[in-house]
Design an enzyme around this catalytic site. Sequence first.
Site, PDB file in Angstrom:
ATOM      1  N   CYS A 130      16.170  -7.472  54.353  1.00  0.00           N
ATOM      2  CA  CYS A 130      17.561  -7.880  54.539  1.00  0.00           C
ATOM      3  C   CYS A 130      17.984  -8.105  55.997  1.00  0.00           C
ATOM      4  O   CYS A 130      18.605  -9.138  56.285  1.00  0.00           O
ATOM      5  CB  CYS A 130      18.510  -6.939  53.808  1.00  0.00           C
ATOM      6  SG  CYS A 130      17.903  -5.276  53.548  1.00  0.00           S
ATOM      7  N   ARG A 171       6.490   0.817  53.235  1.00  0.00           N
ATOM      8  CA  ARG A 171       7.307   2.024  53.233  1.00  0.00           C
ATOM      9  C   ARG A 171       6.374   3.209  53.174  1.00  0.00           C
ATOM     10  O   ARG A 171       5.427   3.225  52.381  1.00  0.00           O
ATOM     11  CB  ARG A 171       8.245   2.062  52.013  1.00  0.00           C
ATOM     12  CG  ARG A 171       9.265   0.949  52.060  1.00  0.00           C
ATOM     13  CD  ARG A 171      10.207   0.999  50.880  1.00  0.00           C
ATOM     14  NE  ARG A 171      11.034  -0.200  50.873  1.00  0.00           N
ATOM     15  CZ  ARG A 171      11.861  -0.540  49.889  1.00  0.00           C
ATOM     16  NH1 ARG A 171      11.983   0.238  48.835  1.00  0.00           N
ATOM     17  NH2 ARG A 171      12.570  -1.642  49.967  1.00  0.00           N
ATOM     18  N   GLN A 197       8.011  -8.082  47.870  1.00  0.00           N
ATOM     19  CA  GLN A 197       9.148  -8.259  46.969  1.00  0.00           C
ATOM     20  C   GLN A 197       9.405  -9.732  46.719  1.00  0.00           C
ATOM     21  O   GLN A 197       9.173 -10.559  47.598  1.00  0.00           O
ATOM     22  CB  GLN A 197      10.409  -7.676  47.602  1.00  0.00           C
ATOM     23  CG  GLN A 197      10.374  -6.187  47.820  1.00  0.00           C
ATOM     24  CD  GLN A 197      11.623  -5.702  48.545  1.00  0.00           C
ATOM     25  OE1 GLN A 197      12.031  -6.278  49.544  1.00  0.00           O
ATOM     26  NE2 GLN A 197      12.226  -4.647  48.026  1.00  0.00           N
ATOM     27  N   ASP A 256      12.126 -11.134  47.044  1.00  0.00           N
ATOM     28  CA  ASP A 256      13.419 -10.745  47.574  1.00  0.00           C
ATOM     29  C   ASP A 256      14.309 -11.966  47.774  1.00  0.00           C
ATOM     30  O   ASP A 256      13.827 -13.079  47.934  1.00  0.00           O
ATOM     31  CB  ASP A 256      13.206 -10.041  48.921  1.00  0.00           C
ATOM     32  CG  ASP A 256      14.360  -9.115  49.280  1.00  0.00           C
ATOM     33  OD1 ASP A 256      15.295  -8.991  48.454  1.00  0.00           O
ATOM     34  OD2 ASP A 256      14.320  -8.513  50.360  1.00  0.00           O
ATOM     35  N   HIS A 287      18.554 -12.993  49.288  1.00  0.00           N
ATOM     36  CA  HIS A 287      19.890 -12.582  49.690  1.00  0.00           C
ATOM     37  C   HIS A 287      20.837 -13.750  49.574  1.00  0.00           C
ATOM     38  O   HIS A 287      20.538 -14.838  50.042  1.00  0.00           O
ATOM     39  CB  HIS A 287      19.863 -12.017  51.112  1.00  0.00           C
ATOM     40  CG  HIS A 287      19.063 -10.762  51.198  1.00  0.00           C
ATOM     41  ND1 HIS A 287      17.727 -10.758  51.505  1.00  0.00           N
ATOM     42  CD2 HIS A 287      19.398  -9.464  50.957  1.00  0.00           C
ATOM     43  CE1 HIS A 287      17.276  -9.512  51.462  1.00  0.00           C
ATOM     44  NE2 HIS A 287      18.259  -8.707  51.131  1.00  0.00           N
ATOM     45  N   LYS A 327      26.156  -2.113  42.186  1.00  0.00           N
ATOM     46  CA  LYS A 327      24.923  -2.846  41.868  1.00  0.00           C
ATOM     47  C   LYS A 327      24.676  -2.906  40.376  1.00  0.00           C
ATOM     48  O   LYS A 327      25.215  -2.118  39.594  1.00  0.00           O
ATOM     49  CB  LYS A 327      23.741  -2.205  42.566  1.00  0.00           C
ATOM     50  CG  LYS A 327      23.482  -0.775  42.100  1.00  0.00           C
ATOM     51  CD  LYS A 327      22.166  -0.243  42.646  1.00  0.00           C
ATOM     52  CE  LYS A 327      21.914   1.169  42.160  1.00  0.00           C
ATOM     53  NZ  LYS A 327      20.626   1.709  42.537  1.00  0.00           N
ATOM     54  N   HIS A 377      22.037  -8.519  47.621  1.00  0.00           N
ATOM     55  CA  HIS A 377      20.580  -8.334  47.607  1.00  0.00           C
ATOM     56  C   HIS A 377      20.137  -8.549  46.170  1.00  0.00           C
ATOM     57  O   HIS A 377      20.779  -8.038  45.263  1.00  0.00           O
ATOM     58  CB  HIS A 377      20.182  -6.907  47.968  1.00  0.00           C
ATOM     59  CG  HIS A 377      20.728  -6.413  49.265  1.00  0.00           C
ATOM     60  ND1 HIS A 377      19.955  -6.265  50.378  1.00  0.00           N
ATOM     61  CD2 HIS A 377      21.967  -6.010  49.617  1.00  0.00           C
ATOM     62  CE1 HIS A 377      20.686  -5.781  51.366  1.00  0.00           C
ATOM     63  NE2 HIS A 377      21.911  -5.612  50.932  1.00  0.00           N
TER      64      HIS A 377
END
Length: 647
Positions: A345, A374, A392, A394, A396, A476, A522
């Site tokens: 992000c 991570r 991911q 991912d 945004h 979320k 996200h």
Amino acid sequence: MSKEITITLPDGSQKQAPVGISGLEIANMIGAGLAKAAVAFSVNGEQRDLSDVVSQDADISIFTIESDEGLEIMRHTVAAQVLARAIKNLYPKAKLAIGPTIENGFYYDFLSDERVSIDDLPKIEKEMEKIVSEKSVITKTIHSKKEAIKSFADAKEDYKVKIIEDSEQEDNFQLYNQGDTGFIDLCRGPHLPSLEKVGAFKLTKIAGAYWKGDSQNEMLSRIYGTAWKNEKDLKKYLTLLEEAEKRDHRKLAKEMDLFHLQEEAPGMVFWHAKGWSIYVALQNYIRNKQIANGYKEINTPLVVDRKLWEASGHWDKYRENMFITEIDEEHANEKRVNALKPMNCPCHVQVYNQGLKSYKDLPVRLAEFGSCHRYEASGTMHGLMRVRGFTQDDGHIFCTEDQIESETADFISLLSEIYTELGFESFDIKLSTRPETRVGSDEVWDKAETALENAIKKLDIPYTVEAGDGAFYGPKLDFVLTDAIGREWQCGTFQADFNLPDRLDAEYIGEDGAKHQPVMMHRAILGSFERFIGILIENYSGKLPLWLAPIQLSILTVTEEANEFAMTLKEKFNAINLRVELDDRNEKIGYKIREHSNAKVPLMAVIGKEEMAAGTVSIRNLRENETNTYSIDEAVELLSNDSSPPN
RNA sequence: GCUCAUAUAGCUCAGCGGUAGAGCACUUGCUUGGUAAGUAAGAGGUCACCGGUUCAAGUCCGGUUAUGAGCUCCA
């Protein structure tokens, strides 16, 4: 004063009964058979022991072991009365903690000086069977806090004493006695009236667990077990467990040569050619879906200076999960501390921030197959399901508050389409709302929560609300899919963020000519490619759909004489981009079929003299074990259609 | 990170104080076989790593790392 009460049964029928009638007596009024089968009952929805009495008008249900409630009560009794007493019999110094039911079974936590291991389970099980065979009657007595504490203090059951002391309740502590054995247990109940009603059970595993689930507390021993109404159900459940074990992606991946992990990089995947082929096929599929749905694909750095992580807040809140790297001063002008990105992000905001954005540009949808690292705690890693390095899908979305609702709706329909096409029939949605500590004004939270909820409602999809479970930066949605054997996996997510655009100065020029802050959403559909591939392997037992299979077709020759013909076939299939393997080894056809079946190749073409003479292909299907014969042109046409990804 | 367990051939595992074993896979013969294991021979191991006990250690003890089952965690 009325001496009669009215009881209402689940079917709506009513009966008159004397004040103080017990559950068992009510069951008897309904029928002797029911009374015999009854294990407990409920009064206005509250579960009670059969010996409890009713003194007011009430809705009553009688539970037998056939019902979910009855089964759970039986499991509870097996834990609290049978397993607990077996532990005390075998390890008299053990201190009992708690013994609740869980899905399909129960566990009991206790502290023991003597080491209890998995090898002791048969011994404990045997003791349990002995206890059950005594068919003791279970009775209870009610006590004040003081009396209850004394009883357990006398029995040296420290944890029970603590439980009572910590309770807000002053009296009505229920102590259950097992016949005249002297065994007592503290319990909310209800319990079976007698151990005679215990069904079939088995202890399954043993592990450590913290007292009260707090890692600051001491570790207790926990014994897990499962219990069912009869041997048949128990067997069925144990078979299901075996089935799940056979699907384990770690086992299948070894057999299918997909990936491996090794000591030098714990939690990071070494993808082999066949596994990577699945990864690439899945990624291309998602890529096309996202581009078709208005996303721009970008790519951002893996290693980023700590300054950005300080600005985003990750350095404060997430540092212990981050891999930190340092540049040696010998090789750089200044010593710089970097972190491997744990999330994409902050980098996406950097891309957004390049160039001035107008309200006319919104929503801006940025997608990245973002490789993240991570530092997960060492005990949490699990095959592909929980790793330290992962990618991911991912994305945004930068938008205005007014656009949240339509973006939510678009996202859910994309996610739904993708889950369906990947073979998952249903998913659940969880809406998590504002937690106590949060950023952003209440008006913004109101608006965002309403927008998310409205979008789900309009699509007419069932959902549950998890009040207070949202992140500090926004509400979320989480998406939980169900696999072929009923297990649930949380994969997709859609989260509003009022925090990061502020911290990293994202803005746009509104209609009024002034600067405004966009909302950032996200979102991920698969979550992580690694984990999702693990889920796919287990869902399909390794028998992936044709478009995802690493090798789509194996050509197996029956005799050496067919090798040349088989080679020309391979070239024809290669020409339509089919992933084909030719097995022309000097082996019998049965042997080759077995081998390629075990490798989970979805299609096998058996080529011998017959096919050569007729110019045909016999294709055997792994899932159905069926063989069909096609002309070469038919086969090419068919496979070029069937092997492409869904769209 | 915590508790317990595990680490022996490419894979699955046996061996548990006296200089390493099986099945499958692999290599080489023979076999050209029609829909889930043809056959014989051969090759293959610093017994995870570091230290200790012992005349002698895959084998016993301690530590490390990884893996497994749980727990905790997964803003």
